[in-house]
Design a protein around this motif. Structure first.
Motif, PDB file in Angstrom:
ATOM      1  N   ARG A 307       0.948  -1.116  -0.025  1.00  0.00           N
ATOM      2  CA  ARG A 307      -0.118  -0.004  -0.077  1.00  0.00           C
ATOM      3  C   ARG A 307       0.765   1.295   0.009  1.00  0.00           C
ATOM      4  NH1 ARG A 307      -4.056  -0.641   4.996  1.00  0.00           N
ATOM      5  NH2 ARG A 307      -1.990  -1.423   5.921  1.00  0.00           N
ATOM      6  N   LEU A 308       0.013   2.440  -0.474  1.00  0.00           N
ATOM      7  CA  LEU A 308       0.994   3.329  -0.556  1.00  0.00           C
ATOM      8  C   LEU A 308       0.787   4.382   0.786  1.00  0.00           C
ATOM      9  CD1 LEU A 308       2.794   5.366  -2.451  1.00  0.00           C
ATOM     10  CD2 LEU A 308       0.554   6.564  -3.014  1.00  0.00           C
ATOM     11  N   GLY A 309       1.553   4.724   1.592  1.00  0.00           N
ATOM     12  CA  GLY A 309       1.336   5.595   2.749  1.00  0.00           C
ATOM     13  C   GLY A 309       1.655   6.760   2.279  1.00  0.00           C
ATOM     14  N   VAL A 310       0.844   8.028   2.776  1.00  0.00           N
ATOM     15  CA  VAL A 310       0.705   9.292   2.430  1.00  0.00           C
ATOM     16  C   VAL A 310       0.684  10.136   3.680  1.00  0.00           C
ATOM     17  CG1 VAL A 310      -0.484  11.157   1.431  1.00  0.00           C
ATOM     18  CG2 VAL A 310      -0.865   8.740   0.632  1.00  0.00           C
ATOM     19  N   VAL A 311       1.598  10.950   3.952  1.00  0.00           N
ATOM     20  CA  VAL A 311       2.030  12.081   5.207  1.00  0.00           C
ATOM     21  C   VAL A 311       2.031  13.311   4.724  1.00  0.00           C
ATOM     22  CG1 VAL A 311       3.320  10.073   6.259  1.00  0.00           C
ATOM     23  CG2 VAL A 311       4.443  11.816   4.982  1.00  0.00           C
ATOM     24  N   ASP A 312       2.105  14.246   5.563  1.00  0.00           N
ATOM     25  CA  ASP A 312       2.261  15.777   5.413  1.00  0.00           C
ATOM     26  C   ASP A 312       1.053  16.438   4.853  1.00  0.00           C
ATOM     27  OD1 ASP A 312       3.081  18.402   5.352  1.00  0.00           O
ATOM     28  OD2 ASP A 312       4.891  18.018   4.364  1.00  0.00           O
ATOM     29  N   PHE A 313      -0.025  16.839   5.465  1.00  0.00           N
ATOM     30  CA  PHE A 313      -1.110  17.630   4.960  1.00  0.00           C
ATOM     31  C   PHE A 313      -1.324  18.728   5.287  1.00  0.00           C
ATOM     32  CE2 PHE A 313      -1.619  12.913   5.523  1.00  0.00           C
ATOM     33  CZ  PHE A 313      -2.243  12.499   4.316  1.00  0.00           C
ATOM     34  N   GLY A 314      -0.344  19.277   5.407  1.00  0.00           N
ATOM     35  CA  GLY A 314      -0.288  21.205   5.537  1.00  0.00           C
ATOM     36  C   GLY A 314      -0.787  21.743   4.574  1.00  0.00           C
ATOM     37  N   ALA A 315      -0.338  21.387   3.188  1.00  0.00           N
ATOM     38  CA  ALA A 315      -0.711  22.070   1.941  1.00  0.00           C
ATOM     39  C   ALA A 315      -2.063  21.496   1.430  1.00  0.00           C
ATOM     40  CB  ALA A 315       0.449  21.968   0.986  1.00  0.00           C
ATOM     41  N   CYS A 316      -3.029  21.688   2.026  1.00  0.00           N
ATOM     42  CA  CYS A 316      -4.601  21.165   1.623  1.00  0.00           C
ATOM     43  C   CYS A 316      -5.404  22.283   1.430  1.00  0.00           C
ATOM     44  CB  CYS A 316      -4.935  20.068   2.335  1.00  0.00           C
ATOM     45  SG  CYS A 316      -4.150  18.610   2.410  1.00  0.00           S
ATOM     46  N   THR A 317      -6.187  22.167   0.399  1.00  0.00           N
ATOM     47  CA  THR A 317      -7.248  23.345   0.236  1.00  0.00           C
ATOM     48  C   THR A 317      -8.600  22.671  -0.200  1.00  0.00           C
ATOM     49  OG1 THR A 317      -7.650  25.499  -0.695  1.00  0.00           O
ATOM     50  CG2 THR A 317      -6.760  23.765  -2.159  1.00  0.00           C
ATOM     51  N   PRO A 318      -9.830  23.410   0.447  1.00  0.00           N
ATOM     52  CA  PRO A 318     -11.043  23.114  -0.006  1.00  0.00           C
ATOM     53  C   PRO A 318     -11.399  22.961  -1.428  1.00  0.00           C
ATOM     54  CG  PRO A 318     -11.095  24.342   1.883  1.00  0.00           C
ATOM     55  CD  PRO A 318      -9.855  24.646   1.237  1.00  0.00           C
ATOM     56  N   TRP A 319     -11.854  21.816  -2.076  1.00  0.00           N
ATOM     57  CA  TRP A 319     -11.577  21.706  -3.571  1.00  0.00           C
ATOM     58  C   TRP A 319     -12.970  20.566  -3.848  1.00  0.00           C
ATOM     59  CZ3 TRP A 319      -8.414  24.713  -6.298  1.00  0.00           C
ATOM     60  CH2 TRP A 319      -8.679  24.585  -7.771  1.00  0.00           C
ATOM     61  N   PRO A 320     -13.764  21.179  -5.120  1.00  0.00           N
ATOM     62  CA  PRO A 320     -13.176  22.110  -5.867  1.00  0.00           C
ATOM     63  C   PRO A 320     -14.119  23.297  -5.584  1.00  0.00           C
ATOM     64  CG  PRO A 320     -15.097  20.533  -6.745  1.00  0.00           C
ATOM     65  CD  PRO A 320     -14.664  20.083  -5.382  1.00  0.00           C
ATOM     66  N   PRO A 321     -13.453  24.348  -6.281  1.00  0.00           N
ATOM     67  CA  PRO A 321     -14.261  25.486  -6.072  1.00  0.00           C
ATOM     68  C   PRO A 321     -15.314  25.530  -7.062  1.00  0.00           C
ATOM     69  CG  PRO A 321     -12.451  25.895  -7.289  1.00  0.00           C
ATOM     70  CD  PRO A 321     -11.977  24.402  -6.857  1.00  0.00           C
ATOM     71  N   PRO A 322     -16.298  26.350  -6.998  1.00  0.00           N
ATOM     72  CA  PRO A 322     -17.445  26.545  -8.061  1.00  0.00           C
ATOM     73  C   PRO A 322     -16.932  26.887  -9.353  1.00  0.00           C
ATOM     74  CG  PRO A 322     -17.765  28.045  -6.073  1.00  0.00           C
ATOM     75  CD  PRO A 322     -16.422  27.792  -5.929  1.00  0.00           C
ATOM     76  N   GLY A 323     -17.483  26.156 -10.100  1.00  0.00           N
ATOM     77  CA  GLY A 323     -17.115  26.062 -11.541  1.00  0.00           C
ATOM     78  C   GLY A 323     -16.011  25.306 -12.135  1.00  0.00           C
ATOM     79  N   PHE A 324     -15.391  24.483 -11.223  1.00  0.00           N
ATOM     80  CA  PHE A 324     -14.021  24.087 -11.723  1.00  0.00           C
ATOM     81  C   PHE A 324     -14.616  22.658 -12.567  1.00  0.00           C
ATOM     82  CE2 PHE A 324     -11.067  20.406 -11.071  1.00  0.00           C
ATOM     83  CZ  PHE A 324     -10.116  21.089 -11.655  1.00  0.00           C
ATOM     84  N   GLU A 325     -15.623  22.100 -12.393  1.00  0.00           N
ATOM     85  CA  GLU A 325     -16.065  20.815 -12.926  1.00  0.00           C
ATOM     86  C   GLU A 325     -16.535  21.464 -14.565  1.00  0.00           C
ATOM     87  OE1 GLU A 325     -17.108  21.386  -9.921  1.00  0.00           O
ATOM     88  OE2 GLU A 325     -17.283  19.581  -8.995  1.00  0.00           O
ATOM     89  N   ALA A 326     -17.119  22.628 -14.455  1.00  0.00           N
ATOM     90  CA  ALA A 326     -17.535  23.226 -15.876  1.00  0.00           C
ATOM     91  C   ALA A 326     -16.237  23.424 -16.646  1.00  0.00           C
ATOM     92  CB  ALA A 326     -18.471  24.319 -15.600  1.00  0.00           C
ATOM     93  N   LEU A 327     -15.228  23.964 -15.891  1.00  0.00           N
ATOM     94  CA  LEU A 327     -13.851  24.486 -16.485  1.00  0.00           C
ATOM     95  C   LEU A 327     -13.454  23.194 -17.344  1.00  0.00           C
ATOM     96  CD1 LEU A 327     -11.074  26.291 -15.179  1.00  0.00           C
ATOM     97  CD2 LEU A 327     -10.504  24.242 -16.090  1.00  0.00           C
TER      98      LEU A 327
END
Length: 482
Positions: A307-327
């Motif tokens: 399995r792939l382990g993942v660390v360091d979650f400081g650089a996260c942001t709410p996603w997607p913003p409005p309109g991203f799927e349309a883009l």
């Protein structure tokens, strides 16, 4: 670039990052001054008969070299930005890039090492004077580096092996001071993208980096990921045990760093890991509502069970913003199934060209045709050679380069950071796999685009042929699709 241990310089600071404002500010502030000087000298060179294109090329190459040299010596946010700018190094001529290629590769590890005394002070500041009560064991030696801190191995009071991430004392002040200076360097972004809304993109980058100083938010992000990926057959996110001040304690992951897989992994393992990274990144926002923005090789571990382990979650942001799927749907629909008018309308509608600006839409179409190849065939192999060719094309310092005429919406900055960093990693792994199917799995918009593309291209077996081997229809020379 050597890494100095604490005590090897006069005025031992216990491993704190360089926070003396005068020294740090002078190094960063010297960048635009030197850039202005090169531009002034260029006027004289043109007056002596040298072509404008030749002088412009020389100015931009010297500026790029200066940027890398300074970032290689600074810490904090400059380290983060240096990781992103390392992609630009691929576009430089080898005779210019070679002196600092090694320095860029070492940016992740080029951070001060805290002495045990400083570590104990930082732990006490975060968890209180009785912090050792929480651990049955605590290794004062650094187990891993982070851009604004370091990680120590320990054993929690209930016997669980844990990772203790502690921020450098003074890191807040150092990073915020760097960001204030970097805001003043907007003029230098014309080296990379003179058509962009530089202040807005710069502010978006600064916001992303400043957010990583908030360990409480980082712990919340990690909890959300750990819950979303609990019992997942492919991924492991260590649980958060506690967060106090500038200290985060999480479960310890034992595994092989992806950087080692890049260096010595078998081709099959490299491809498997690369596909897992792609799957993780594409699945994050649908499963957590967050975009994982820092897919650096040091943030991934391959566990003994695969399995792939993942660390360091400081650089996260709410996603997607409005309109991203349309883009995604509209731009990719134009790129795969439309023509020049449709592509021009889509990129303008979604803010990739500043209002009233002319640009070479046919050249953009041709560039998208090449870079989109992995999404047109069932199986594709990503390599550093493939990436290098496209980076050089995108970042070539020619006035006629269409990519220098484009803009990028500021809200798109975190996604661009994630995408470019991840692309570098999976290309270093030389990932081969069903990349198109993975994108379609996590994006209904893209799946619909691919279905229409398949319908337009005769028999499904045609997809087994690499696109660049098929001649383009004569009436669509500038079209994105072949």
């Amino acid at each position: 670039m050597s890494i100095r241990r604490i005590g090897e310089r006069s005025g031992d600071d216990g491993g704190r990052p360089p926070v003396r404002g005068a020294v740090r500010n002078a190094r960063i502030a010297g960048l635009p001054v030197a850039f202005a000087g090169r531009q002034a000298a260029g006027v004289g060179k043109r007056a002596l008969g040298r072509s404008a294109a030749e002088v412009d090329f020389e100015i931009r190459m010297r500026t790029a070299q200066h940027i890398f040299e300074v970032l290689g010596e600074l810490k904090g946010c400059a380290t983060k930005l240096g990781q992103l700018l390392s992609l630009y190094e691929l576009a430089l001529p080898s005779e210019i890039a070679s002196p600092y290629r090694t320095a860029l590769a070492q940016l992740q590890d080029a951070v001060p090492i805290m002495l045990p005394g400083t570590v104990r002070e930082a732990m006490a500041a975060g968890m209180g004077e009785n912090w050792r009560w929480h651990f049955t064991e605590f290794d004062d030696r650094r187990a891993a580096a982070a851009s604004i801190g370091q990680v120590h191995r320990a054993v929690w009071r209930d016997g669980r092996p844990v990772a203790v991430k502690v921020m450098y004392p003074g890191a807040h002040q150092a990073v915020l001071a760097d960001l204030e200076q970097l805001r003043r360097l907007s003029v230098l972004a014309t080296v990379f993208a003179p058509g962009a809304d530089v202040p807005a993109v710069t502010e978006a980058i600064c916001t992303c980096v400043a957010d990583e100083l908030d360990y409480a938010a980082e712990a919340d992000h990690q909890r959300r990921f750990a819950e979303a990926y609990a019992d997942d057959p492919n991924f492991v996110v260590p649980g958060v045990i506690t967060q106090r001040g500038d200290v985060i304690v999480t479960e310890w992951l034992t595994g092989t760093p992806v950087s080692r897989i890049i260096e010595s992994g078998a081709p099959e393992e490299r491809s498997r890991v690369g596909m897992l990274i792609i799957r993780f990144l594409l699945s994050t926002w649908s499963r957590t509502g967050l975009l994982y923005c820092d897919p650096h090789p040091g943030n991934f571990r391959v566990l003994p069970d695969g399995r792939l382990g993942v660390v360091d979650f400081g650089a996260c942001t709410p996603w997607p913003p409005p309109g991203f799927e349309a883009l995604v749907g509209e731009v990719m629909e134009a790129a795969f199934n439309g023509g020049i008018p449709e592509l021009d309308a889509a990129v303008r509608r979604h803010g990739f060209v500043r209002p009233g600006r002319n640009y070479d839409v046919a050249a953009l179409a041709e560039g998208l045709d090449a870079v989109g190849e992995p999404l047109t065939v069932p199986t594709f192999r990503l390599t550093t050679a493939w990436l290098r060719g496209h980076v050089r094309s995108v970042l070539a310092p020619r006035l006629s380069n269409v990519h220098r005429q484009l803009d990028m919406p500021a809200y798109f900055t975190p996604f661009a950071r994630c995408f470019l960093t991840a692309l570098g990693v999976v290309c270093q792994l030389e990932t081969e796999g069903t990349i198109r199917a993975e994108f379609a799995r996590w994006s209904p918009e893209l799946a619909a685009v691919f279905d229409r593309y398949d319908t337009r291209h005769a028999q499904p077996t045609d997809l087994a042929v690499v696109r660049h081997l098929r001649p383009a229809p004569p009436d669509r020379r500038a079209s994105i699709v072949g």
